[in-house]
Structures are given as structure tokens and as C-alpha cells.
Design a protein around this motif. Structure first.
Motif, PDB file in Angstrom:
ATOM      1  N   VAL A 275      23.868 -63.036 -22.950  1.00  0.00           N
ATOM      2  CA  VAL A 275      22.076 -63.533 -22.897  1.00  0.00           C
ATOM      3  C   VAL A 275      21.419 -62.449 -22.094  1.00  0.00           C
ATOM      4  O   VAL A 275      20.140 -62.327 -22.441  1.00  0.00           O
ATOM      5  N   LEU A 276      21.936 -62.217 -20.783  1.00  0.00           N
ATOM      6  CA  LEU A 276      21.138 -61.351 -19.931  1.00  0.00           C
ATOM      7  C   LEU A 276      21.216 -59.958 -20.635  1.00  0.00           C
ATOM      8  O   LEU A 276      20.043 -59.309 -20.711  1.00  0.00           O
ATOM      9  N   LYS A 279      18.742 -59.446 -23.681  1.00  0.00           N
ATOM     10  CA  LYS A 279      17.268 -59.466 -23.408  1.00  0.00           C
ATOM     11  C   LYS A 279      16.863 -58.251 -22.670  1.00  0.00           C
ATOM     12  O   LYS A 279      15.846 -57.628 -23.186  1.00  0.00           O
ATOM     13  N   VAL A 280      17.826 -57.543 -21.989  1.00  0.00           N
ATOM     14  CA  VAL A 280      17.509 -56.155 -21.403  1.00  0.00           C
ATOM     15  C   VAL A 280      17.273 -55.296 -22.797  1.00  0.00           C
ATOM     16  O   VAL A 280      16.412 -54.438 -22.473  1.00  0.00           O
ATOM     17  N   LEU A 290      18.859 -67.259 -27.454  1.00  0.00           N
ATOM     18  CA  LEU A 290      18.869 -68.044 -26.453  1.00  0.00           C
ATOM     19  C   LEU A 290      17.753 -67.826 -25.378  1.00  0.00           C
ATOM     20  O   LEU A 290      16.855 -68.843 -24.881  1.00  0.00           O
ATOM     21  N   ALA A 291      17.542 -66.542 -24.939  1.00  0.00           N
ATOM     22  CA  ALA A 291      16.785 -66.222 -23.881  1.00  0.00           C
ATOM     23  C   ALA A 291      15.154 -66.379 -24.458  1.00  0.00           C
ATOM     24  O   ALA A 291      14.356 -67.185 -23.730  1.00  0.00           O
ATOM     25  N   ILE A 294      14.565 -70.178 -24.411  1.00  0.00           N
ATOM     26  CA  ILE A 294      14.238 -70.909 -23.170  1.00  0.00           C
ATOM     27  C   ILE A 294      12.794 -70.508 -22.762  1.00  0.00           C
ATOM     28  O   ILE A 294      12.173 -71.483 -22.142  1.00  0.00           O
ATOM     29  N   LYS A 297      10.444 -72.599 -24.932  1.00  0.00           N
ATOM     30  CA  LYS A 297      11.008 -74.086 -24.949  1.00  0.00           C
ATOM     31  C   LYS A 297      11.314 -74.698 -26.249  1.00  0.00           C
ATOM     32  O   LYS A 297      10.788 -75.659 -26.879  1.00  0.00           O
ATOM     33  N   LEU A 302      17.914 -74.253 -28.806  1.00  0.00           N
ATOM     34  CA  LEU A 302      18.666 -74.476 -27.519  1.00  0.00           C
ATOM     35  C   LEU A 302      19.976 -75.172 -27.738  1.00  0.00           C
ATOM     36  O   LEU A 302      20.906 -75.081 -27.411  1.00  0.00           O
TER      37      LEU A 302
ATOM     38  N   LEU B 156      27.172 -69.677 -16.433  1.00  0.00           N
ATOM     39  CA  LEU B 156      25.871 -69.500 -16.588  1.00  0.00           C
ATOM     40  C   LEU B 156      25.142 -70.165 -17.515  1.00  0.00           C
ATOM     41  O   LEU B 156      23.946 -70.460 -17.476  1.00  0.00           O
ATOM     42  N   ILE B 160      21.895 -72.494 -17.087  1.00  0.00           N
ATOM     43  CA  ILE B 160      20.661 -72.287 -18.112  1.00  0.00           C
ATOM     44  C   ILE B 160      20.214 -73.602 -18.723  1.00  0.00           C
ATOM     45  O   ILE B 160      19.166 -74.077 -18.563  1.00  0.00           O
ATOM     46  N   ALA B 164      16.759 -75.378 -17.896  1.00  0.00           N
ATOM     47  CA  ALA B 164      15.864 -75.756 -19.099  1.00  0.00           C
ATOM     48  C   ALA B 164      15.467 -77.012 -19.097  1.00  0.00           C
ATOM     49  O   ALA B 164      14.322 -77.480 -19.599  1.00  0.00           O
ATOM     50  N   PHE B 249      15.718 -63.869 -13.786  1.00  0.00           N
ATOM     51  CA  PHE B 249      15.272 -62.835 -14.762  1.00  0.00           C
ATOM     52  C   PHE B 249      15.092 -63.583 -16.217  1.00  0.00           C
ATOM     53  O   PHE B 249      14.339 -63.202 -16.880  1.00  0.00           O
ATOM     54  N   LEU B 250      15.490 -64.872 -16.568  1.00  0.00           N
ATOM     55  CA  LEU B 250      15.479 -65.522 -17.625  1.00  0.00           C
ATOM     56  C   LEU B 250      14.126 -66.089 -17.602  1.00  0.00           C
ATOM     57  O   LEU B 250      14.120 -67.062 -18.579  1.00  0.00           O
ATOM     58  N   LEU B 252      13.542 -68.817 -15.605  1.00  0.00           N
ATOM     59  CA  LEU B 252      13.776 -70.082 -15.005  1.00  0.00           C
ATOM     60  C   LEU B 252      13.580 -70.209 -13.485  1.00  0.00           C
ATOM     61  O   LEU B 252      13.829 -71.439 -13.162  1.00  0.00           O
TER      62      LEU B 252
END
Lengths: 334, 311
Positions: A275-276, A279-280, A290-291, A294, A297, A302, B156, B160, B164, B249-250, B252
Motif C-alpha cells: 500500500v505504501l 503509493k510512492v 487501496l490508497a 482511502i 472514501k 475498500l 497495518l 487502515i 477509514a 502518509f496515507l 488518515l
């Protein structure tokens, strides 16, 4: 063996059912209810009532759950509120990208992690060992997204030797066969496409590999140290076997048992890191979905992704147990 | 004559008593081991500096970290963020605040997030694990199935999902999400070590003496079962700070750009890596060092409490 697998499979079913209830309850307990969440800015009381009726949110809750479960089993998780596409179709498109990234990450973690852990144990208490231990501690402490951004900053932006984001250069018009960019290039003999995909994979898979690698190094090291203390190693030594034979046949083989479990568990955890990382690097896989879900929404998306991730995790745990039973017959009876 | 003999015997008894092996409590023994362990000292020193910074940072900060300074905002361009200048040790951040002061105050905010998340997680975990371990039976089965399911999510992802759920994200979103992820770990840990206590000799002795069950649980089982929980709490402090950064970072985390928390600062600085990489580097280094401090302390605490795990 078959009975063991069957038993573990049956044990996984209640977990998955309760998970589905929790995820269903999760969507129901969204602030303002699911209809409001779906409508977002376009919300009006009439629209909400209308949507509630069409989506069946006005029916008894147990009936709603059964319907949700029925749809989920057939793979219908509704449409994404971002793209409007069926969620399952989105997931299908992102799946190959994430699997490819995760595969390279775990391969890096294993190929570098096991030898490093083994060497650290062999030179226990020496400089290499101490450096390795410190390295694993730091490796776990570095936030994955920061490591990704750092690699991107240094190797893509400053040095310009590796691509900063995406899976393949847009100028390469690659043919899609399986969805795995590296494999497709080989299948269609577009080797430049494979090469380009590999270049794109380097930075994100290193970032994603950092934590599993640190964990694998630590477990390998601890496990080798444990085995070196065992009686059978001393027996082998006193029998006069060569160090090489002892290391390969007695030490490494026994030490790899707990390591195989760790590899399995870390594979299951990769989606969280993805996920992280995705995104980067703007990777466009499940993590990116997923990112984005979020941020926007997008609850249907999700919901499906979280259920998928949890199912994969349960499945991976099951595979770990089974592989353990194959390696160590004692596990089968207990 | 007799009195001399008596005197000698008394002296001998005193001598024996003085030389006797004084019982050392586990906690005291652990402290002694820690004091000799360089790893523990390093970890404890890092945490000590961090804690002092966290408490004193509002006083130490040379500028108000929550005010935009005209000297800084005037020079703020999309492609240039002012570096060090007189009065501003590290220059500006992307919003025109004094970067150095915010880094200092960040220690406090980061500690609050880490400690609150861990405290909430430990408290709920102890209640659940304690109930399961003390009552057993169906309570135990139910609670442990529940923790199994929570543990069947990658942590994680669970954080999340929980984060959310909130309509508006804030600092508390992060704290609660990170805390909830820790609950099943603490619950399982405490239950396990309480179950191990249940059949031990000292609990058996207390039961045989007719000690009330509540007293046994609170005076005999719980204190002896807390060791692993304390170790895990120290390690959780490290992961809490890192996970909080990931959640920020996400998107949230707290949307308020005024809040100075290292994870949030690091997350928000991602877009400015090419303009001023220090904005990400310094908070990142701070997080890594503090996480390392808690990990070193936790691992050496584990070793000190349970010499079998030494390595």
C-alpha cells in the motif's frame, strides 16, 4: 497428510465467515451509513432513501448480510465509486502488478536475507555480526514509504539512472498477455519491454523488501545459532565429518525450519507494505487501489480489498502450517 | 564461661545471616543485568533524551512553532523553501513555520501519539487477556477467537480499516487505530503467561492455604505475568510511532498542517523532497532513532527478564 490439510481448511472457514461479518458490520457502521458514504457530495435525503431502497439497505439486517455474503461468494462487490467499474474488475487489473512487485520483493529478501543471517551467525560476536544486527534493527525502524521516497529521490531524481515511477515506460508499446510485465515481454519476444519492466521493479521491490529481509536475517541468525548448540552438531563434529558437510547437512537444513515459517508470514504481510510502496511509486496495483480508495472514501472497493487481503493472509498462514507439517512430521499429529 | 560460648554462637549466627544469599527479586535482578548491558544503556539513553526533549521542547524552541513568520512566507516559492537564516536555525518548512522549532516540539507530539496508543492498547489488552486467563472456560474461548480474527489481518491493514471508519480524521484516528492493532497481541500475551502461572507451585500453595481467588489473581498471578507485557509495550512504542507515520502518509492522519508530529511532518514533506529534502530527512531520522531506542530497550529488557532468550 490429506487429513491434516482438510482439518486446517475447515478451521479457516469460521475465521473467514466471522471476518465477512466484521467487514459487513464495518460498512454498516460508517459515519452517516453506507448510502451517505456512497453518495458523498451528491447527498440529498431523497437520493439517500432511493439508494437505500435500490441497494436493499431498508431490509432486515440479517437478510442484508446473507445477500452480501451471496454476492461476495459470486465475486460481486458492487461498483467502485471512483471509477464506476465493478470492484472485482479493478482488482483483477491491479492483481498482476502487485503480485509481480511482491514476488520480486520476497525473492530479494530471501536471496540476501538467508546468506546474511547465516554469515552473521557464523561470525557470531564479530564485526560482521554486530553490523548485521544493527542493520536489521534500523531496517525495521525506517518507515517503508520514506525508504521508497529516498530511493526514488537518489536514484531517479538526482542520479537519473532508474525510472521514478510506474511499471513500464509509456513509450514502450508492450503487448499484454498475462498482465505480468516481465513475463509478457519474454512471451512476445519484446525483450526491451521486459528489461524496462525490470528496471522499473528495482526501486519499489527494494523498498518493499526492507522489512521482510530484516526479519529473515534475524530469524536465520538466531535459528543457526540455536542449531549450532545442538547435540547432533557436536556428534557430527566428533564423528569427524568435514565442516562443510556439517554446515550444509546438519546446520543449515535444521535452521531453515523456522525461516520457512517466517518467509510465509512475511509474504502474507507484503500487501500492507505494498500500500505504501505502490503509493510512492505510482505502481497501479492493489496497494494503489487501496490508497486511492482511502483518499476518495470508496467503500465498496475498500471492503473488497480488505476481505481479499485478509483471505490471502489466512490462506498463506494455512500454507505455512502445511509446509511445516511436510518438513516436520511431528506437527501433523499435535 | 557459658556466656563466652553463647557469645560465640550468637556471632556465628549473625555471621551466617549476614553472608546468606539474600533473595533477589526478578525486577531487581533484571535491573542489574540491564545496568551492565551496553545495548540497554544505549536504548535507555536515547529514550531519556527523547523524553527530556518532549517535556522541555516548548521552552527550548527558539520560535513559536505554530506561527507563520512573514520573513519566511515572503521567501516561500513553489520551487524554493528558505534554508537557514538568522533567527531561523533550519529555515522554513513548506508552510512558512520555523522548521527547527517544529522539530523540537515534534518530540512532544510524537511521544503523545506513541504513548497514548500504547497505553490504550495495553489497557484493553490487559483487561481482555486478564479475563481470559483468570476465568478461562467459554470466556477464554470467545476472547481468544476474537483475537485470532484480529490477528488474521496484517496489522497495518487493520489500522487502515479502523482509521477509514472515522468521518473526520484527526490525531485520535491514528492513536485509536494503532492502539486497536496492539490489543490482541497484549491480550494473547497476558493470557498465555497467566495460564502458565495457573499450575505453578506458588499459585497452588496459595489456593491450598485458602487464599481468595481474587487475591490470587491480583496479587500472585497478574504481577508475575506482567513481564512479557512490559517488554511488548516497549517494542510497541516503536512500531506505534512508525505506523502512525504510515497512516499520516496515507492521508488518515490529522489534516491540520499546524500540528507538529514527526510522522505527520515526514508524510507532508514527501512532495517537497526535491525542493528541500531536509524537511523529510530530519523527522525521518528522529523517528528511526527513537524507534531504535525503544527497540533496543525492549529487547534488552526481554533478555534481562528471561535469560533463556539471550542472544
Amino acid at each position: 497428510m490429506l487429513r491434516f490439510v482438510a482439518r486446517r481448511l475447515l478451521q479457516a472457514i469460521p475465521t473467514l465467515i466471522i471476518l465477512s461479518i466484521l467487514i459487513f458490520a464495518w460498512l454498516r457502521s460508517l459515519p452517516g451509513g453506507p448510502a451517505q458514504a456512497l453518495l458523498g457530495d451528491k447527498w440529498t435525503p431523497e437520493k439517500e432513501a432511493q439508494l437505500n431502497a435500490t441497494l436493499g439497505f431498508d431490509q432486515p439486517i440479517w437478510l442484508q448480510y446473507l445477500k452480501f455474503l451471496g454476492r461476495a461468494i459470486t465475486g460481486d462487490f458492487g461498483n467502485s465509486s471512483v471509477s464506476g467499474l465493478p470492484v472485482l474488475q479493478e482488482i483483477g487489473q491491479g492483481f498482476a502488478a502487485t503480485i509481480e512487485l511482491s514476488f520480486f520483493a520476497i525473492v530479494i529478501a530471501i536471496v540476501l536475507g538467508i546468506p546474511l543471517g547465516y554469515l552473521a551467525a557464523r561470525f557470531h560476536g564479530r564485526l560482521l555480526d554486530n553490523l548485521t544486527v544493527i542493520g536489521t534493527l534500523v531496517g525495521v525502524a525506517v518507515p517503508v514509504f520514506f525508504l521508497g521516497a529516498l530511493l526514488k529521490f537518489v536514484f531517479a531524481d538526482e542520479l537519473g539512472i532508474l525510472p521514478p515511477s510506474g511499471r513500464q515506460d509509456v513509450t514502450i508499446n508492450a503487448t499484454t498477455v498475462t498482465g505480468f510485465a516481465t513475463v509478457d515481454g519474454l512471451l512476445t519476444r519484446e525483450f526491451d519491454a521486459t528489461w524496462d519492466a525490470l528496471l522499473h521493479l528495482i526501486l519499489p521491490s527494494i523498498a518493499l523488501a526492507s522489512i521482510p529481509m530484516a526479519v529473515i536475517v534475524r530469524i536465520t541468525r538466531a535459528s543457526v545459532l540455536d542449531v549450532l548448540d545442538e547435540d547432533f552438531v557436536r556428534t557430527a563434529e566428533s564423528k569427524g565429518l568435514t565442516t562443510q558437510v556439517i554446515r550444509r547437512r546438519h546446520v543449515l537444513r535444521n535452521a531453515l525450519l523456522p525461516v520457512s515459517t517466517t518467509i510465509g508470514l512475511q509474504t502474507g504481510l507484503l500487501l500492507a507494505g505494498a500500500v505504501l510502496t505502490e503509493k510512492v511509486f505510482n505502481w497501479g496495483g492493489l496497494g494503489s487501489l487501496l490508497a486511492e480508495g482511502i483518499e476518495r472514501k470508496d467503500y465498496p472497493r475498500l471492503q473488497a480489498l480488505i476481505l481479499l487481503a485478509a483471505s490471502v493472509y489466512v490462506l498463506v498462514n494455512l500454507l505455512v502450517d502445511v509446509s511445516y507439517a511436510i518438513i516436520d512430521p511431528r506437527v501433523r499429529v499435535s | 564461661m557459658a556466656s563466652k560460648l553463647m557469645q560465640r554462637r550468637r556471632d556465628r549466627i549473625d555471621e551466617l545471616a549476614a553472608g546468606a544469599d539474600e533473595g533477589v527479586s526478578l525486577a531487581k535482578d533484571a535491573m542489574r543485568r540491564m545496568a551492565r548491558n551496553p545495548v540497554a544503556i544505549t536504548g535507555a539513553s536515547i529514550i531519556a533524551v527523547f523524553a527530556v526533549l518532549a517535556v522541555l521542547s516548548p521552552v527550548l524552541a527558539p520560535k513559536d512553532p505554530f506561527i507563520r513568520y512573514n520573513e519566511l512566507t515572503d521567501r516561500l516559492r513553489p520551487d524554493a523553501i528558505p534554508g537557514p537564516m538568522p533567527g531561523f536555525l533550519l529555515g522554513s518548512d513548506q508552510n512558512g513555520y520555523d522548521f527547527f522549532s517544529r522539530l523540537l516540539v515534534g518530540a512532544q507530539q510524537t511521544l503523545i501519539v506513541g504513548v497514548m496508543a500504547t497505553l490504550i492498547g495495553v489497557s484493553i489488552g490487559i483487561v481482555l487477556g486478564g479475563l481470559a486467563g483468570a476465568i478461562g472456560g467459554w470466556v477464554d474461548t470467545l476472547l481468544m477467537r476474537f483475537t485470532d480474527i484480529m490477528l488474521s489481518f496484517p496489522s497495518l491493514l487493520l489500522a487502515i480499516s479502523i482509521a477509514a471508519l472515522f468521518a473526520r480524521t484527526s490525531q485520535w484516528t491514528v492513536i485509536i487505530a494503532v492502539a486497536m492493532v496492539a490489543v490482541p497481541i497484549f491480550a494473547r500475551l497476558l493470557r498465555g503467561s497467566m495460564l502458565a502461572q495457573r499450575h505453578s507451585d506458588h499459585v497452588l500453595a496459595a489456593t491450598a492455604l485458602g487464599v481468595h481467588r481474587r487475591t490470587i489473581v491480583f496479587r500472585h498471578m497478574l504481577p508475575n505475568a506482567l513481564g512479557p507485557v512490559i517488554v511488548q509495550a516497549t517494542l510497541t512504542l516503536a512500531t506505534a510511532i512508525i505506523d502512525a507515520a504510515a497512516l499520516s502518509f496515507l492521508g488518515l492522519g490529522d489534516p491540520d498542517p499546524v500540528r507538529a508530529e514527526w510522522g505527520l511532518m515526514l508524510a507532508n514533506a514527501q512532495d517537497y523532497l526535491e525542493v528541500k529534502p531536509e524537511l523529510a530527512f530530519y523527522p525521518a531520522i528522529a523517528i528511526i532513532v527513537v524507534a531504535l531506542g525503544f527497540t533496543l530497550l525492549g529487547e534488552s529488557l526481554r533478555e534481562a527478564l528471561d535469560p533463556k532468550t539471550r542472544r
